[in-house]
Design an enzyme around this catalytic site. Structure first.
Site, PDB file in Angstrom:
ATOM      1  N   PHE A  97       1.776   6.982   3.205  1.00 26.33           N
ATOM      2  CA  PHE A  97       0.471   6.591   3.714  1.00 26.33           C
ATOM      3  C   PHE A  97       0.261   7.219   4.456  1.00 26.33           C
ATOM      4  O   PHE A  97       0.932   6.950   5.725  1.00 26.33           O
ATOM      5  CB  PHE A  97       0.798   5.022   3.251  1.00 26.33           C
ATOM      6  CG  PHE A  97       1.042   4.326   2.099  1.00 26.33           C
ATOM      7  CD1 PHE A  97       1.083   4.434   0.651  1.00 26.33           C
ATOM      8  CD2 PHE A  97       2.788   3.631   1.831  1.00 26.33           C
ATOM      9  CE1 PHE A  97       1.077   4.043   0.060  1.00 26.33           C
ATOM     10  CE2 PHE A  97       2.800   2.947   0.977  1.00 26.33           C
ATOM     11  CZ  PHE A  97       2.540   3.077   0.127  1.00 26.33           C
TER      12      PHE A  97
ATOM     13  N   ASP B 181      -1.077   7.145   7.926  1.00 22.33           N
ATOM     14  CA  ASP B 181      -1.582   7.304   9.398  1.00 22.33           C
ATOM     15  C   ASP B 181      -1.387   7.342  10.688  1.00 22.33           C
ATOM     16  O   ASP B 181      -1.221   8.343  10.921  1.00 22.33           O
ATOM     17  CB  ASP B 181      -1.552   5.564   8.361  1.00 22.33           C
ATOM     18  CG  ASP B 181      -0.012   5.131   8.970  1.00 22.33           C
ATOM     19  OD1 ASP B 181       1.048   6.322   9.070  1.00 22.33           O
ATOM     20  OD2 ASP B 181       0.884   3.902   9.325  1.00 22.33           O
TER      21      ASP B 181
ATOM     22  N   ASP C  75       7.947   5.125   3.416  1.00 21.56           N
ATOM     23  CA  ASP C  75       7.196   4.661   4.014  1.00 21.56           C
ATOM     24  C   ASP C  75       7.432   3.571   4.402  1.00 21.56           C
ATOM     25  O   ASP C  75       7.025   2.865   5.079  1.00 21.56           O
ATOM     26  CB  ASP C  75       5.528   5.235   3.446  1.00 21.56           C
ATOM     27  CG  ASP C  75       4.125   4.348   4.064  1.00 21.56           C
ATOM     28  OD1 ASP C  75       4.060   3.195   4.202  1.00 21.56           O
ATOM     29  OD2 ASP C  75       3.857   5.648   4.877  1.00 21.56           O
TER      30      ASP C  75
END
Length: 384
Positions: free
Chosen positions: A276, A278, A347
């Site tokens: 993800f 970020d 992750d």
């Protein structure tokens, strides 16, 4: 099996911008380190249910249990607002929410034994939501938060109020409220008022061969606020951070503790999903020498410069991080004798380790105890 468009976008963006680079010599050794840590810590998808601020469903999976739907509503609400918690203020002045230090477990203790803690960063969000639920406010019910009559802006502002007047307000509060209104209405209009209803539509559309990636695409098609997409050289590129984490958290929340088939994701789980992208995971990937930054980018990060969403620096950081975790996953599969570990689980582990290092409760190879990592990149947006 269909390739995730996020991977194709990352490959294109990485080559087109050519800024943040994968460090191939460091990647293999770091992948082995991560594999060993995941193994030694018994880190698994079901670890999600052990985190004290998570709203935990009944196990084994029971679709008739009201808490199952409530958990899915909680996951959807959190994923809708899971963005932009960074702050440049010191810990005592950044946005934070006070709730029980050990989360829901505290309610099993006498009131005088319940210790509280001001949660900052991402954890401020579950703390605020859980505190409202504890006080009987049905904040995660789409029928409630989509309706300004039942749930006015002032109620949401109160739920997300900071722990004290000395602290900053929640970032992007106006945007968060607008997202909740829109997402709640879409659930009511299209999916029988809940994420559970959306899962029913997904199952009906794709049957027993349904995949997590198909669900991610349903989310991005239905909800504009999950459509994390940018433009690179006049070409659309897809990152889909929150859409993928929504699906991944539903997967983790209901993941069996044994080797039995997942009740929601029976076909390869979340193997098609990426990390993800970020602002936290790139930081730990750089610290582990998996990705490298050019001097120009290092200067920007160390100066605390804002990187606009869709800028070359910002997209390069995200694209390189996606590809780095894909390479880590491949290295771990070889290292473990083809025993696969998903990019999602990698992750999860990287993010939690980065937070532990930031808080001083863990160290990484090459980082002295109390030492600092290169700062996160600062991008203020609804996408992550």
């Amino acid at each position: 099996m269909e390739i995730n468009p996020v991977i194709e976008s990352a490959e294109y963006t990485y080559d087109a911008i050519d800024l943040v680079k994968l460090n191939k010599p460091g990647l293999t050794s770091a992948a082995h380190y991560i594999a060993d840590m995941i193994h030694n810590e018994h880190y698994a998808p079901a670890t999600w249910r052990t985190l004290p601020l998570h709203f935990v469903p009944p196990m084994p999976y029971d679709p008739s249990n009201a808490r199952t739907k409530e958990t899915l509503d909680w996951v959807f609400f959190v994923s809708s607002l899971n963005f932009s918690f960074w702050s440049q203020l010191e810990d005592g002045k950044r946005y934070g929410v006070e709730w029980y230090e050990d989360g829901w477990r505290a309610l099993n203790k006498p009131p005088h034994q319940r210790k509280t803690k001001v949660q900052t960063g991402y954890w401020s969000l579950p703390a605020a939501i859980n505190k409202a639920l504890e006080h009987g406010i049905p904040v995660t019910d789409p029928a409630f938060y989509s309706d300004p009559g039942r749930c006015p802006d002032s109620t949401l502002a109160s739920i997300f109020a900071s722990a004290s007047s000395e602290r900053e307000d929640m970032p992007l509060l106006v945007e968060r409220i607008a997202i909740l209104r829109q997402n709640g209405l879409i659930l009511l209009d299209q999916f029988n008022g809940s994420l559970s209803g959306m899962l029913d539509s997904w199952k009906e559309a794709f049957g027993p061969d349904r995949t997590a990636l198909q669900l991610v695409k349903m989310v991005t098609d239905a909800f504009p606020s999950f459509r994390d997409e940018a433009i690179c050289n006049n070409r659309p590129v897809y990152f889909w951070k929150r859409a993928q984490i929504l699906v991944a958290e539903a997967w983790a929340a209901f993941h069996p503790s044994d080797d039995s088939t997942h009740p929601l994701f029976p076909n390869n789980g979340v193997s098609q999903l990426t990390m993800f992208a970020d602002y936290r995971v790139p930081q730990i990937l750089h610290t582990l020498q998996i990705i490298t930054y050019p001097p120009s980018l290092l200067s920007l990060l160390q100066a605390g410069a804002l990187l606009p969403y869709g800028s070359e620096e910002e997209m390069s950081l995200r694209a390189a991080s996606i590809l780095a975790v894909e390479r880590i996953r491949e290295c771990i599969a070889v290292y473990n004798g083809n025993e696969s570990v998903s990019s999602v689980l990698i992750d999860f582990w990287l993010w939690e380790m980065a937070k532990k290092v930031e808080g001083g409760s863990a160290t990484l190879p090459g980082v002295e105890p109390g030492g600092e990592m290169v700062p996160i990149h600062l991008t203020r947006s609804i996408w992550y």
